[in-house]
Design a protein around this motif. Structure first.
Motif: not given
Length: 190
Positions: A59-74
């Motif tokens: 769950l922690a690594t999923d959150a980490y990936r989600g943060m960077w991919l959401s940042f890249a999208d934004a």
């Protein structure tokens, strides 16, 4: 009476043999032939006990990936107010992301591409039921570049490549995991 006793004994033996035989499926299995067994009559196999540390790490690594991919999208439009950023980051981490995007919006800078991520759990606290995970990564920004939106020209002279990243990911009161802080090192640090 002797006949009755012999008949009764034979009947008991017949019932015992029938009880030990497989149900009749229309054909009899001969010696050495497989016998089908109704699986619903077998005890259920128990699943392995849950692994709280492994699940927390995932769950922690999923959150980490989600943060960077959401940042890249934004970052494709420098949308510093993207609600997706808050799904995976909070506190200092969220502030760092939104401030960076706000600065890029002000300068007219957008990003293209996405980072390549390879996160791994480097520590978990407490060990038995983690609520704080340290994620380590060697993120690659080679194909994630910044450009001026109006001209398409590169926005900076900084090299792109592999960088060491450490992130603190914590379990929130609502049960979700979010990055609370991260540090990105220079290109070539991993």
């Amino acid at each position: 009476m002797q006949i009755f006793h012999s008949t009764a004994t034979a009947l008991v033996i017949l019932i015992a043999v029938a009880a030990c035989s497989p149900p009749d499926s229309g054909t009899s299995a001969g010696p050495g032939e497989p016998v089908s067994v109704d699986a619903s009559l077998l005890p259920e196999a128990s699943s392995p006990p849950p692994d709280p540390a492994g699940e927390a790490g995932r769950l922690a690594t999923d959150a980490y990936r989600g943060m960077w991919l959401s940042f890249a999208d934004a970052a494709t439009t420098s949308d510093w107010q993207s609600p997706k950023l808050g799904e995976f980051a909070t506190g200092t981490a969220l502030n760092t992301l939104t401030r960076g995007l706000y600065g890029d919006r002000y300068k007219g800078v957008v990003s293209r591409g996405r980072p390549v991520l390879n996160p791994a759990v480097s520590s978990a606290e407490p060990v038995g039921a983690p609520t704080r995970i340290i994620v380590t990564d060697c993120g690659d920004s080679t194909n994630w570049t910044r450009h001026y939106a109006d001209s398409g020209q590169p926005a900076d002279d900084e090299p792109d490549g592999r960088r060491h990243i450490d992130a603190i990911v914590e379990k929130q009161a609502d049960g979700t995991w979010k990055v609370v802080e991260f540090g990105v090192q220079e290109v070539g640090t991993c």
